[in-house]
Scaffold this motif. Structure first.
Motif, PDB file in Angstrom:
ATOM      1  N   MET A   1      54.303  20.425  12.702  1.00 23.25           N
ATOM      2  CA  MET A   1      54.913  20.096  11.436  1.00 23.25           C
ATOM      3  C   MET A   1      55.765  21.247  10.916  1.00 23.25           C
ATOM      4  SD  MET A   1      54.619  17.691   8.858  1.00 23.25           S
ATOM      5  CE  MET A   1      54.934  17.724   7.138  1.00 23.25           C
ATOM      6  N   PRO A   2      55.277  22.501  10.916  1.00 27.35           N
ATOM      7  CA  PRO A   2      56.130  23.588  10.433  1.00 27.35           C
ATOM      8  C   PRO A   2      57.425  23.727  11.233  1.00 27.35           C
ATOM      9  CG  PRO A   2      53.861  24.329  10.552  1.00 27.35           C
ATOM     10  CD  PRO A   2      53.926  22.973  11.217  1.00 27.35           C
ATOM     11  N   ALA A   3      57.363  23.544  12.545  1.00 30.50           N
ATOM     12  CA  ALA A   3      58.577  23.646  13.361  1.00 30.50           C
ATOM     13  C   ALA A   3      59.551  22.535  12.997  1.00 30.50           C
ATOM     14  CB  ALA A   3      58.225  23.583  14.843  1.00 30.50           C
ATOM     15  N   GLY A   4      59.040  21.337  12.766  1.00 33.94           N
ATOM     16  CA  GLY A   4      59.892  20.217  12.369  1.00 33.94           C
ATOM     17  C   GLY A   4      60.525  20.445  11.016  1.00 33.94           C
ATOM     18  N   SER A   5      59.793  21.065  10.097  1.00 33.11           N
ATOM     19  CA  SER A   5      60.351  21.379   8.778  1.00 33.11           C
ATOM     20  C   SER A   5      61.460  22.420   8.906  1.00 33.11           C
ATOM     21  CB  SER A   5      59.260  21.916   7.843  1.00 33.11           C
ATOM     22  OG  SER A   5      58.345  20.888   7.540  1.00 33.11           O
ATOM     23  N   LYS A   6      61.224  23.445   9.710  1.00 32.78           N
ATOM     24  CA  LYS A   6      62.233  24.487   9.897  1.00 32.78           C
ATOM     25  C   LYS A   6      63.488  23.942  10.566  1.00 32.78           C
ATOM     26  CE  LYS A   6      58.992  28.310  10.109  1.00 32.78           C
ATOM     27  NZ  LYS A   6      58.327  29.295  10.944  1.00 32.78           N
ATOM     28  N   ALA A   7      63.331  22.987  11.461  1.00 33.48           N
ATOM     29  CA  ALA A   7      64.471  22.400  12.167  1.00 33.48           C
ATOM     30  C   ALA A   7      65.204  21.379  11.300  1.00 33.48           C
ATOM     31  CB  ALA A   7      63.998  21.739  13.461  1.00 33.48           C
ATOM     32  N   GLY A   8      64.629  21.046  10.142  1.00 34.69           N
ATOM     33  CA  GLY A   8      65.263  20.088   9.258  1.00 34.69           C
ATOM     34  C   GLY A   8      64.880  18.645   9.526  1.00 34.69           C
ATOM     35  N   ALA A   9      63.954  18.417  10.455  1.00 34.74           N
ATOM     36  CA  ALA A   9      63.534  17.050  10.764  1.00 34.74           C
ATOM     37  C   ALA A   9      62.620  16.485   9.674  1.00 34.74           C
ATOM     38  CB  ALA A   9      62.820  17.012  12.110  1.00 34.74           C
ATOM     39  N   PHE A  10      61.823  17.346   9.056  1.00 34.48           N
ATOM     40  CA  PHE A  10      60.891  16.933   8.012  1.00 34.48           C
ATOM     41  C   PHE A  10      61.177  17.716   6.744  1.00 34.48           C
ATOM     42  CE2 PHE A  10      58.242  16.800  11.984  1.00 34.48           C
ATOM     43  CZ  PHE A  10      58.274  15.429  12.138  1.00 34.48           C
ATOM     44  N   ARG A  11      60.919  17.079   5.634  1.00 39.53           N
ATOM     45  CA  ARG A  11      61.039  17.824   4.385  1.00 39.53           C
ATOM     46  C   ARG A  11      59.766  18.647   4.202  1.00 39.53           C
ATOM     47  NH1 ARG A  11      58.763  15.417  -0.089  1.00 39.53           N
ATOM     48  NH2 ARG A  11      57.705  13.466   0.368  1.00 39.53           N
ATOM     49  N   PRO A  12      59.858  19.745   3.487  1.00 40.40           N
ATOM     50  CA  PRO A  12      58.675  20.595   3.334  1.00 40.40           C
ATOM     51  C   PRO A  12      57.622  19.930   2.442  1.00 40.40           C
ATOM     52  CG  PRO A  12      60.527  21.497   2.098  1.00 40.40           C
ATOM     53  CD  PRO A  12      61.034  20.313   2.855  1.00 40.40           C
ATOM     54  N   VAL A  13      56.404  19.874   2.930  1.00 36.32           N
ATOM     55  CA  VAL A  13      55.276  19.344   2.169  1.00 36.32           C
ATOM     56  C   VAL A  13      54.080  20.258   2.386  1.00 36.32           C
ATOM     57  CG1 VAL A  13      56.031  16.927   2.298  1.00 36.32           C
ATOM     58  CG2 VAL A  13      54.533  17.825   4.059  1.00 36.32           C
ATOM     59  N   ASN A  14      53.076  20.099   1.555  1.00 38.55           N
ATOM     60  CA  ASN A  14      51.853  20.877   1.694  1.00 38.55           C
ATOM     61  C   ASN A  14      51.141  20.417   2.973  1.00 38.55           C
ATOM     62  OD1 ASN A  14      48.970  21.417   1.516  1.00 38.55           O
ATOM     63  ND2 ASN A  14      49.384  22.124  -0.568  1.00 38.55           N
ATOM     64  N   PRO A  15      50.997  21.292   3.961  1.00 40.01           N
ATOM     65  CA  PRO A  15      50.403  20.876   5.238  1.00 40.01           C
ATOM     66  C   PRO A  15      48.946  20.438   5.117  1.00 40.01           C
ATOM     67  CG  PRO A  15      50.833  23.231   5.238  1.00 40.01           C
ATOM     68  CD  PRO A  15      51.418  22.681   3.977  1.00 40.01           C
ATOM     69  N   LEU A  16      48.189  21.008   4.193  1.00 42.87           N
ATOM     70  CA  LEU A  16      46.788  20.612   4.017  1.00 42.87           C
ATOM     71  C   LEU A  16      46.703  19.181   3.502  1.00 42.87           C
ATOM     72  CD1 LEU A  16      43.792  21.248   4.071  1.00 42.87           C
ATOM     73  CD2 LEU A  16      44.035  22.236   1.792  1.00 42.87           C
ATOM     74  N   ILE A  17      47.527  18.846   2.528  1.00 45.12           N
ATOM     75  CA  ILE A  17      47.526  17.483   1.989  1.00 45.12           C
ATOM     76  C   ILE A  17      48.035  16.503   3.038  1.00 45.12           C
ATOM     77  CG2 ILE A  17      48.556  15.952   0.260  1.00 45.12           C
ATOM     78  CD1 ILE A  17      48.364  18.329  -1.692  1.00 45.12           C
ATOM     79  N   PHE A  18      49.087  16.881   3.739  1.00 44.09           N
ATOM     80  CA  PHE A  18      49.618  16.013   4.795  1.00 44.09           C
ATOM     81  C   PHE A  18      48.559  15.715   5.850  1.00 44.09           C
ATOM     82  CE2 PHE A  18      51.316  15.649   9.073  1.00 44.09           C
ATOM     83  CZ  PHE A  18      52.094  14.502   8.950  1.00 44.09           C
ATOM     84  N   THR A  19      47.902  16.738   6.345  1.00 44.76           N
ATOM     85  CA  THR A  19      46.899  16.581   7.394  1.00 44.76           C
ATOM     86  C   THR A  19      45.717  15.756   6.913  1.00 44.76           C
ATOM     87  OG1 THR A  19      47.543  18.702   8.339  1.00 44.76           O
ATOM     88  CG2 THR A  19      45.417  17.826   9.024  1.00 44.76           C
ATOM     89  N   THR A  20      45.252  16.027   5.699  1.00 47.42           N
ATOM     90  CA  THR A  20      44.125  15.285   5.143  1.00 47.42           C
ATOM     91  C   THR A  20      44.477  13.814   4.979  1.00 47.42           C
ATOM     92  OG1 THR A  20      43.343  17.267   4.019  1.00 47.42           O
ATOM     93  CG2 THR A  20      42.497  15.160   3.214  1.00 47.42           C
ATOM     94  N   ALA A  21      45.662  13.535   4.448  1.00 49.11           N
ATOM     95  CA  ALA A  21      46.098  12.145   4.254  1.00 49.11           C
ATOM     96  C   ALA A  21      46.261  11.432   5.593  1.00 49.11           C
ATOM     97  CB  ALA A  21      47.406  12.107   3.466  1.00 49.11           C
ATOM     98  N   LEU A  22      46.852  12.104   6.548  1.00 45.93           N
ATOM     99  CA  LEU A  22      47.055  11.512   7.866  1.00 45.93           C
ATOM    100  C   LEU A  22      45.729  11.154   8.527  1.00 45.93           C
ATOM    101  CD1 LEU A  22      48.988  10.779  10.217  1.00 45.93           C
ATOM    102  CD2 LEU A  22      48.703  13.130  11.006  1.00 45.93           C
ATOM    103  N   LEU A  23      44.803  12.095   8.544  1.00 52.95           N
ATOM    104  CA  LEU A  23      43.511  11.858   9.189  1.00 52.95           C
ATOM    105  C   LEU A  23      42.700  10.781   8.486  1.00 52.95           C
ATOM    106  CD1 LEU A  23      42.472  15.488  10.178  1.00 52.95           C
ATOM    107  CD2 LEU A  23      43.368  13.679  11.654  1.00 52.95           C
TER     108      LEU A  23
END
Length: 62
Positions: A1-23
Motif C-alpha cells: 500500500m505505501p508503494a502504491g501511494s507513493k507511485a500515485g496509484a492510491f490516495r494516502p489513507v491511514n494504513p491501520l484503518i485500511f488494514t483493519t477495514a479490509l480484514l
C-alpha cells in the motif's frame, strides 16, 4: 500500500484503518455461512467485495 501511494496509484489513507477495514470485511463477506445464507457463490461474494472495495459505492460519471 505505501508503494502504491507513493507511485500515485492510491490516495494516502491511514494504513491501520485500511488494514483493519479490509480484514474485517473479508472475514464477514467471505464467511461461508454468510455466502450460503445470502444465496451467493464464493465467486460472487468475492467479486462484489473487490468491486466495492476498489471503486466504492458512488455512481461513476460517464
Amino acid at each position: 500500500m505505501p508503494a502504491g501511494s507513493k507511485a500515485g496509484a492510491f490516495r494516502p489513507v491511514n494504513p491501520l484503518i485500511f488494514t483493519t477495514a479490509l480484514l474485517a470485511t473479508v472475514r464477514a463477506v467471505l464467511n461461508p455461512e454468510f455466502v450460503l445464507k445470502n444465496n451467493l457463490t464464493m465467486e460472487q461474494a468475492f467479486a462484489e467485495f473487490f468491486d466495492i472495495f476498489l471503486y466504492g459505492i458512488l455512481q461513476r460519471g460517464e
